[in-house]
Design a protein around this motif. Structure first.
Motif, PDB file in Angstrom:
ATOM      1  N   ILE A   1     -38.513  34.830  11.249  1.00 25.06           N
ATOM      2  CA  ILE A   1     -38.589  33.985  10.050  1.00 25.06           C
ATOM      3  C   ILE A   1     -37.890  34.677   8.882  1.00 25.06           C
ATOM      4  CG2 ILE A   1     -40.169  33.051   8.308  1.00 25.06           C
ATOM      5  CD1 ILE A   1     -42.111  32.454  10.625  1.00 25.06           C
ATOM      6  N   ASP A   2     -38.109  35.965   8.733  1.00 26.56           N
ATOM      7  CA  ASP A   2     -37.489  36.701   7.636  1.00 26.56           C
ATOM      8  C   ASP A   2     -35.968  36.716   7.779  1.00 26.56           C
ATOM      9  OD1 ASP A   2     -37.781  38.213   5.242  1.00 26.56           O
ATOM     10  OD2 ASP A   2     -37.286  40.012   6.381  1.00 26.56           O
ATOM     11  N   ILE A   3     -35.473  36.906   8.985  1.00 20.22           N
ATOM     12  CA  ILE A   3     -34.022  36.924   9.208  1.00 20.22           C
ATOM     13  C   ILE A   3     -33.419  35.562   8.890  1.00 20.22           C
ATOM     14  CG2 ILE A   3     -32.206  37.122  10.955  1.00 20.22           C
ATOM     15  CD1 ILE A   3     -34.037  39.162  12.380  1.00 20.22           C
ATOM     16  N   LEU A   4     -34.057  34.514   9.382  1.00 19.36           N
ATOM     17  CA  LEU A   4     -33.495  33.172   9.217  1.00 19.36           C
ATOM     18  C   LEU A   4     -33.572  32.661   7.780  1.00 19.36           C
ATOM     19  CD1 LEU A   4     -34.793  31.567  12.519  1.00 19.36           C
ATOM     20  CD2 LEU A   4     -32.487  32.409  12.003  1.00 19.36           C
ATOM     21  N   THR A   5     -34.519  33.149   6.996  1.00 16.17           N
ATOM     22  CA  THR A   5     -34.632  32.684   5.612  1.00 16.17           C
ATOM     23  C   THR A   5     -33.790  33.487   4.639  1.00 16.17           C
ATOM     24  OG1 THR A   5     -36.612  34.025   5.272  1.00 16.17           O
ATOM     25  CG2 THR A   5     -36.934  31.713   5.925  1.00 16.17           C
ATOM     26  N   LYS A   6     -33.245  34.597   5.062  1.00 20.90           N
ATOM     27  CA  LYS A   6     -32.399  35.411   4.187  1.00 20.90           C
ATOM     28  C   LYS A   6     -30.987  34.852   4.154  1.00 20.90           C
ATOM     29  CE  LYS A   6     -35.479  38.414   3.220  1.00 20.90           C
ATOM     30  NZ  LYS A   6     -36.162  38.232   1.979  1.00 20.90           N
ATOM     31  N   GLY A   7     -30.340  35.007   3.014  1.00 18.41           N
ATOM     32  CA  GLY A   7     -28.939  34.644   2.893  1.00 18.41           C
ATOM     33  C   GLY A   7     -28.069  35.729   3.504  1.00 18.41           C
ATOM     34  N   ALA A   8     -26.819  35.419   3.739  1.00 19.45           N
ATOM     35  CA  ALA A   8     -25.909  36.392   4.344  1.00 19.45           C
ATOM     36  C   ALA A   8     -25.743  37.630   3.462  1.00 19.45           C
ATOM     37  CB  ALA A   8     -24.555  35.744   4.599  1.00 19.45           C
ATOM     38  N   ASP A   9     -25.890  37.466   2.132  1.00 19.36           N
ATOM     39  CA  ASP A   9     -25.755  38.606   1.230  1.00 19.36           C
ATOM     40  C   ASP A   9     -26.998  39.494   1.209  1.00 19.36           C
ATOM     41  OD1 ASP A   9     -27.183  36.525   0.021  1.00 19.36           O
ATOM     42  OD2 ASP A   9     -26.746  37.296  -1.980  1.00 19.36           O
ATOM     43  N   GLN A  10     -28.075  39.047   1.838  1.00 20.00           N
ATOM     44  CA  GLN A  10     -29.323  39.800   1.861  1.00 20.00           C
ATOM     45  C   GLN A  10     -29.547  40.525   3.184  1.00 20.00           C
ATOM     46  OE1 GLN A  10     -31.652  36.293   0.925  1.00 20.00           O
ATOM     47  NE2 GLN A  10     -32.312  37.282  -0.967  1.00 20.00           N
ATOM     48  N   VAL A  11     -28.573  40.490   4.074  1.00 14.78           N
ATOM     49  CA  VAL A  11     -28.684  41.120   5.390  1.00 14.78           C
ATOM     50  C   VAL A  11     -27.737  42.306   5.428  1.00 14.78           C
ATOM     51  CG1 VAL A  11     -28.367  40.770   7.856  1.00 14.78           C
ATOM     52  CG2 VAL A  11     -29.286  38.935   6.459  1.00 14.78           C
ATOM     53  N   ARG A  12     -28.255  43.447   5.877  1.00 19.09           N
ATOM     54  CA  ARG A  12     -27.428  44.661   5.948  1.00 19.09           C
ATOM     55  C   ARG A  12     -27.197  45.065   7.395  1.00 19.09           C
ATOM     56  NH1 ARG A  12     -30.139  49.177   2.493  1.00 19.09           N
ATOM     57  NH2 ARG A  12     -31.744  48.772   4.019  1.00 19.09           N
ATOM     58  N   GLY A  13     -26.114  45.761   7.629  1.00 18.90           N
ATOM     59  CA  GLY A  13     -25.860  46.370   8.936  1.00 18.90           C
ATOM     60  C   GLY A  13     -25.148  45.484   9.923  1.00 18.90           C
ATOM     61  N   LEU A  14     -25.750  44.386  10.305  1.00 14.74           N
ATOM     62  CA  LEU A  14     -25.201  43.475  11.310  1.00 14.74           C
ATOM     63  C   LEU A  14     -25.222  42.048  10.773  1.00 14.74           C
ATOM     64  CD1 LEU A  14     -27.152  44.766  14.459  1.00 14.74           C
ATOM     65  CD2 LEU A  14     -24.769  45.219  13.912  1.00 14.74           C
ATOM     66  N   PRO A  15     -24.471  41.150  11.384  1.00 11.77           N
ATOM     67  CA  PRO A  15     -24.587  39.734  11.020  1.00 11.77           C
ATOM     68  C   PRO A  15     -25.967  39.186  11.413  1.00 11.77           C
ATOM     69  CG  PRO A  15     -22.593  40.133  12.305  1.00 11.77           C
ATOM     70  CD  PRO A  15     -23.389  41.391  12.324  1.00 11.77           C
ATOM     71  N   LYS A  16     -26.358  38.084  10.797  1.00 15.01           N
ATOM     72  CA  LYS A  16     -27.679  37.495  11.069  1.00 15.01           C
ATOM     73  C   LYS A  16     -27.868  37.174  12.542  1.00 15.01           C
ATOM     74  CE  LYS A  16     -29.341  34.358   8.337  1.00 15.01           C
ATOM     75  NZ  LYS A  16     -29.572  33.249   7.400  1.00 15.01           N
ATOM     76  N   VAL A  17     -26.833  36.641  13.191  1.00  9.05           N
ATOM     77  CA  VAL A  17     -26.950  36.268  14.611  1.00  9.05           C
ATOM     78  C   VAL A  17     -27.242  37.494  15.462  1.00  9.05           C
ATOM     79  CG1 VAL A  17     -25.690  35.274  16.555  1.00  9.05           C
ATOM     80  CG2 VAL A  17     -25.426  34.287  14.288  1.00  9.05           C
ATOM     81  N   ALA A  18     -26.589  38.600  15.158  1.00 10.49           N
ATOM     82  CA  ALA A  18     -26.827  39.835  15.920  1.00 10.49           C
ATOM     83  C   ALA A  18     -28.254  40.324  15.720  1.00 10.49           C
ATOM     84  CB  ALA A  18     -25.831  40.908  15.487  1.00 10.49           C
ATOM     85  N   TRP A  19     -28.773  40.204  14.505  1.00  8.57           N
ATOM     86  CA  TRP A  19     -30.163  40.604  14.264  1.00  8.57           C
ATOM     87  C   TRP A  19     -31.131  39.720  15.045  1.00  8.57           C
ATOM     88  CZ3 TRP A  19     -31.566  45.089  12.827  1.00  8.57           C
ATOM     89  CH2 TRP A  19     -30.812  45.842  11.935  1.00  8.57           C
ATOM     90  N   VAL A  20     -30.865  38.436  15.092  1.00 14.16           N
ATOM     91  CA  VAL A  20     -31.738  37.523  15.849  1.00 14.16           C
ATOM     92  C   VAL A  20     -31.755  37.916  17.319  1.00 14.16           C
ATOM     93  CG1 VAL A  20     -32.016  35.139  16.628  1.00 14.16           C
ATOM     94  CG2 VAL A  20     -31.527  35.606  14.224  1.00 14.16           C
ATOM     95  N   PHE A  21     -30.572  38.144  17.902  1.00 15.27           N
ATOM     96  CA  PHE A  21     -30.520  38.541  19.306  1.00 15.27           C
ATOM     97  C   PHE A  21     -31.231  39.873  19.544  1.00 15.27           C
ATOM     98  CE2 PHE A  21     -26.692  35.693  19.776  1.00 15.27           C
ATOM     99  CZ  PHE A  21     -27.338  34.781  20.581  1.00 15.27           C
TER     100      PHE A  21
END
Length: 132
Positions: free
Chosen positions: A18-38
């Motif tokens: 839920i936290d990953i999916l609700t964050k904007g792309a500018d709020q994610v560090r290290g990897l893209p959101k899709v990579a974090w989900v996987f």
């Protein structure tokens, strides 16, 4: 005891997703959101912990963290009613009551026009107006 640990890992997985999916792309560090989900789905406990430790951007900024922010006025680009009044003056921004009163007067006018047209057509005076 194993049921409790399994339940805690499921809860951690759900919160991380839920936290990953609700964050904007500018709020994610290290990897893209899709990579974090996987990563979180494939390795639930470790992936969730790594997400909260590394991927989640904890820096303070002016972002909306679930709090209500007054919506922008889309029609003129001013953030608040006060800003629009300062830019255009009081005549540009009318009150809701004034707009409703104008609409009521317009409705009364057109109802009177319709009554007059029906009365003329019923009496046979004049030709019917176009559109009737």
């Amino acid at each position: 005891m194993s049921v409790l640990l399994y339940g805690a890992s499921i809860v951690l997985l759900v919160f991380a997703l839920i936290d990953i999916l609700t964050k904007g792309a500018d709020q994610v560090r290290g990897l893209p959101k899709v990579a974090w989900v996987f990563l979180v789905i494939l390795v639930p406990v470790v992936g969730s912990i790594v997400w909260f430790a590394v991927g989640h951007d904890w820096s303070q900024s002016d972002r909306n963290h679930g709090r209500y922010i007054e919506p922008r006025r889309h029609e003129d680009g001013y953030a608040t009613l006060g800003a629009a009044r300062n830019a255009h003056g009081e005549k540009r921004i009318t009150g809701t009551e004034q707009e409703l009163a104008e609409l009521e007067r317009e409705i009364e006018y057109w109802e009177a026009q319709a009554r007059l047209r029906r009365a003329k057509e019923a009496a046979g005076d004049g030709e019917p107006t176009p559109g009737s």
